[in-house]
Design an enzyme around this catalytic site. Sequence first.
Site, PDB file in Angstrom:
ATOM      1  N   CYS A  23      -6.562  -8.745   3.305  1.00  0.00           N
ATOM      2  CA  CYS A  23      -7.828  -8.012   3.309  1.00  0.00           C
ATOM      3  C   CYS A  23      -9.035  -8.934   3.499  1.00  0.00           C
ATOM      4  O   CYS A  23      -9.675  -8.927   4.535  1.00  0.00           O
ATOM      5  CB  CYS A  23      -7.986  -7.217   2.011  1.00  0.00           C
TER       6      CYS A  23
ATOM      7  N   VAL B 111       0.828  -1.209   0.000  1.00  0.00           N
ATOM      8  CA  VAL B 111       0.000   0.000   0.000  1.00  0.00           C
ATOM      9  C   VAL B 111       0.859   1.255   0.000  1.00  0.00           C
ATOM     10  O   VAL B 111       0.662   2.172  -0.797  1.00  0.00           O
ATOM     11  CB  VAL B 111      -0.939   0.006   1.226  1.00  0.00           C
TER      12      VAL B 111
ATOM     13  N   ARG C  89       1.132 -13.145   2.870  1.00  0.00           N
ATOM     14  CA  ARG C  89       0.445 -12.833   4.121  1.00  0.00           C
ATOM     15  C   ARG C  89      -0.910 -13.517   4.208  1.00  0.00           C
ATOM     16  O   ARG C  89      -1.754 -13.379   3.337  1.00  0.00           O
ATOM     17  CB  ARG C  89       0.258 -11.313   4.262  1.00  0.00           C
TER      18      ARG C  89
END
Length: 435
Positions: free
Chosen positions: A271, A27, A342
């Site tokens: 997410c 990000v 992740r």
Amino acid sequence: MDIERIQIKGRFVSTDTRIAVVGLGYVGLPLALEFGKRYPTTGYDTDGRRIAQLREGIDRTGETEPGELAAVARLSFSDRLEDIRDAVVYIVTVPTPVDPHNRPDLSALSSASEAIGCVLKKGDVVIYESTVYPGATEEHCVPVLEKSSGLVFNRDFSVGYSPERINPGDREHRLTSVVKITSGSTPEAARFVDALYASIITAGTHRASSIKVAEAAKVIENTQRDLNVALMNELAILFRKMDLDTEEVLDAAGTKWNFMPFRPGLVGGHCIGVDPYYLTFAAEALGYHPQVILAGRRINDRMGGYIVGQLVKAMIHSRIQVENANVLVMGLSFKENCPDMRNSKVFDSIRELVKYNMNVDVYDPWIDADDARREYGIHVVEQPVPGKYDAIILAVSHRQFRELGANRVREFGKASHVLFDVKCVLPRHGADLRL
């Protein structure tokens, strides 16, 4: 809106305003890159190895193009807090995972807020992009900023929230081409944050009425997708019992104009597999126990074990000995064409295979083998050995795997083996099992 006409607490902001982006992962780096094209920007990260690589133009996330970092003259990188002391805007893009009990882990967010507080000045603005539950920015982060800085919220400094919408590995939906939600702790701060992002986001911005609205909007984006995939996973389990091919059913249903094209699979990542837990945490704190959201999470969290269970049944049916069997897992990242491991649910399948005393090799051309070994204790093979494996799980739909095709993938297997194509990468009859 003209950014040069916006001011916070009497401080005018212009293209000479210094910006610090705190956290340089998937990000933060693209964000620092875009701001660095217009404003003097420092990308700050506590990972000295990451900073050294970025200074050499190396981005291990693969989110930037070769030579792109060096081409941005107003962008620098540092792991020294002093180097961002003169910033006026601090943008926080650190990870917000869940702990082993699926509770929000805000430790990185707390650390970043505490560090920023050490250099925060009157008139500064702190903008958070990390995904959180509604209320977390003002209830959790702001008190840390106040304590660390000695300043007073909304008198000495302002806060904004603009949730990230980065999709790792997606070359079409980039930072600047996706509408950005913005918000601020005061009307003045909200206008400033919106104007700041509008100066780099070509797709435009959407100014939310409050920080909590912006936080809630972000957390439901991925909750919605999680539930849709959970439905597909439950259908895949049901259709297997009915001896139906799930992909064939979905292709047929997809001929209707308003049928949504979701597919079953492993739901991980930073997410989709995490955000619903932030929402349910906030709900339970208010005394409400979510039913649908948690049901979807339970289904998706169990898919890694379900896949291995189906593989074992197929191996037994084919008279392949399960104990000490050699298994090849193709793909370790949480999604295709991306090196991000992740919260990858492939790990769940690997752990389940090990419980059956199987010998597991992992092959993923997108993964840095050193990172996999250092961070997760997983050995990634450089190339699978042809004719070695009793079973193959094609877990991630990397383009390299698609290009191999069914015949070349099967060359990795023994004369008798089972091939489980989790993501329907291969043609319909190219595998023994599919979700």
